[in-house]
Write an enzyme that holds these catalytic residues in place. Structure first.
Site, PDB file in Angstrom:
ATOM      1  CD  GLU A 154      36.327  25.337  47.381  1.00 44.88           C
ATOM      2  OE1 GLU A 154      37.118  26.303  47.438  1.00 44.88           O
ATOM      3  OE2 GLU A 154      35.971  24.718  48.400  1.00 44.88           O
ATOM      4  CB  SER A 160      40.968  40.430  45.693  1.00 42.02           C
ATOM      5  OG  SER A 160      41.779  39.325  45.457  1.00 42.02           O
ATOM      6  CD  GLN A 199      49.377  38.969  44.000  1.00 42.56           C
ATOM      7  OE1 GLN A 199      49.665  38.553  45.113  1.00 42.56           O
ATOM      8  NE2 GLN A 199      48.793  38.211  43.125  1.00 42.56           N
ATOM      9  CD  GLU A 229      49.177  34.589  44.911  1.00 33.88           C
ATOM     10  OE1 GLU A 229      48.629  35.190  43.962  1.00 33.88           O
ATOM     11  OE2 GLU A 229      48.930  34.835  46.098  1.00 33.88           O
ATOM     12  CB  SER A 252      39.270  29.212  46.863  1.00 37.03           C
ATOM     13  OG  SER A 252      38.491  28.864  45.736  1.00 37.03           O
ATOM     14  CB  SER A 255      49.341  40.469  51.194  1.00 36.68           C
ATOM     15  OG  SER A 255      48.293  39.549  51.255  1.00 36.68           O
TER      16      SER A 255
END
Ligand SMILES: Cc1cc2nc3c(=O)[nH]c(=O)nc-3n(C[C@H](O)[C@H](O)[C@H](O)COP(=O)(O)OP(=O)(O)OC[C@H]3O[C@@H](n4cnc5c(N)ncnc54)[C@H](O)[C@@H]3O)c2cc1C
Length: 419
Positions: A389, A148, A145, A263, A387, A180
């Site tokens: 949050e 980010s 992926q 995911e 995350s 990753s």
């Protein structure tokens, strides 16, 4: 009601067991025996690049064997090489497989089979589905992926990597990070900005980017736990043919959301004992003579409850995904992910309390210092894939229907957003 066109479950399991017995070695029953077998409870591998490559090669070879025998893509339709069976058959196979010695899992492997392949199934042209799905499910090739960026993580739609059209190609320039398995992948699903004049979500497009193309530079990042699972990826004028565009121009955000939903659903759904298991913690508490302490018993009971809730959520998500038809459980996937990371954090707290200084100084005693790799690694999954949050925001807004967070850049063209 029984569906008569489905194979009998007991017969399916018997056949699977026979196949596994012929193709793998039965696992010695070590899960609860203190001091026997590996005491690895790490969340991330601490391997050199060569060791990690060797692990992946073994895992990919095992997947190819399973795929060719009909067990590698149990819930996928026949047209993609699957067995076309409901998720219950996959769960039954995974439970049988867990009793055999098979190569340890790897993040890039599940990204390829559980995140990217189903995304291509939803967004790919017939030609792309034909080219990619079977090779990815059979793990002939891996795909990472490329989402980010240094300036775009939680606010992923603010990403800045540009893809500029040039004839029937796109020229991609920018930087991705935390990618990753990029060093082992033949492909990367890259989300790029194709139109900076429209709002940030509207100007994105997805591409299947060949990782061996000129201009791709992959640099591994050393992690606190030792290994280098993820990377920085620099993209310098990388030319990508338009036929590798996944979805329409401007559909990149839809592609992203679907991959992220897969995911979240996949997080923690594995039966693999990555990062330790309830049995391991109980074994440790017994070894430390702590199971009669009422406070520790209370913590253990809480941990056990979380573990049970997490597996019930996994079942519920699998049922929701099956009901939706395309394997996407929708925003409730965030609940499963949050429960998994809560379980890992609480597990870290309990073992830290049990072990005290043995967690930081390696005395060589089996099953003690090894938890250090768990405690250092577990927080990573509170960040990866969105995350904690951000999961709470998704649950609040999209599952519970609470009022949305204020978003000052809503409706503002990307070029006018302060960054
Ligand atoms: C182990 C691991 C593997 C990863 N693998 C990949 C990969 O393969 N490919 C890829 O593209 N990315 C990958 N990532 C990156 C991951 O998706 C991002 O790290 C994540 O989305 C967070 O982004 P950030 O690191 O930029 O943190 P930030 O977005 O800068 O967040 C910093 C902190 O602020 C909080 N925060 C931010 N915005 C809000 C908000 N609106 N409300 C409340 N709190 C907020 C966050 O929760 C966090 O605590 C991986 C990360 C990890 C840790």
């Amino acid at each position: 009601m029984m569906n008569s066109s489905l194979p009998d479950m007991d017969g399916f399991v018997d056949e699977a067991r026979t196949w596994l017995e012929a193709n793998a070695r039965a696992r010695a029953d070590v899960a609860q025996a203190w001091g026997v077998g590996s005491d690895d409870v790490s969340v991330f591998h601490d391997l050199t690049e060569a060791e990690e490559k060797e692990l992946l090669d073994r895992l990919m070879a095992w997947q190819r064997r399973k795929f060719d025998a009909g067990y590698g893509a149990i819930t996928w339709p026949h047209e993609h090489g699957g067995a076309g069976l409901p998720a219950a058959y996959e769960r039954a196979f995974v439970a049988e497989e867990a009793r055999f010695e098979t190569p340890a899992g790897h993040e890039t492997f599940s990204v390829t089979t559980h995140l990217i392949a189903p995304t291509i199934r939803s967004f790919g042209t017939a030609e792309q589905q034909d080219r990619f799905i079977r090779p990815l499910l059979r793990t002939e090739e891996l795909c990472c992926q490329l989402f980010s960026e240094p300036g775009a993580g939680s606010d992923l739609a603010g990403l800045a990597t540009r893809a500029v059209p040039d004839g029937d190609e796109w020229v991609v320039t920018g930087q991705k990070v935390w990618s990753s398995g990029a060093q082992f992948s033949a492909w990367g699903l890259a989300i790029c900005r194709t139109d900076p004049q429209v709002t940030k979500h509207a100007g994105l497009t997805a591409f299947l980017l060949p990782m061996d193309a000129p201009g791709v530079d992959v640099r591994p990042i050393r992690q606190i736990t030792g290994g280098s699972s993820f990377n920085e990826v620099f993209l310098d004028g990388v030319r990508v043919p338009d036929r590798l565009r996944l979805g329409g121009v401007g559909d990149g955000w839809k592609v992203t959301l679907l991959t992220l939903a897969f995911e979240r659903a996949a997080s923690g759904a594995s039966r693999e004992e990555r990062g330790g298991s309830w049995d391991r913690v109980l074994g440790l508490a017994r070894h430390m003579g702590a199971t009669t302490d009422p406070l520790i018993r209370q913590r253990l009971a809480e941990l056990y409850t979380l573990d049970r809730l997490r597996s019930l959520s996994t079942e519920r998500l699998a049922a929701a995904a099956a009901a939706n038809g395309d394997g996407d459980p929708g925003p409730v996937g965030s609940i499963g992910k949050l429960q998994w990371t809560a379980w890992m954090s609480q597990l870290s707290d309990v073992v830290s309390g049990l072990l005290g200084s043995s967690l930081t100084a390696d005395t060589g005693e089996w099953g003690t210092f090894s938890w250090n790799a768990h405690v250092l690694g577990a927080p990573g999954y509170r960040i990866a894939g969105g995350s904690d949050e951000i999961q709470r925001t998704i649950i609040g807004e999209r599952v519970l229907g609470l009022p949305p967070e204020p978003r000052p850049d809503r409706g503002v063209p990307f070029t006018q957003i302060q960054r």
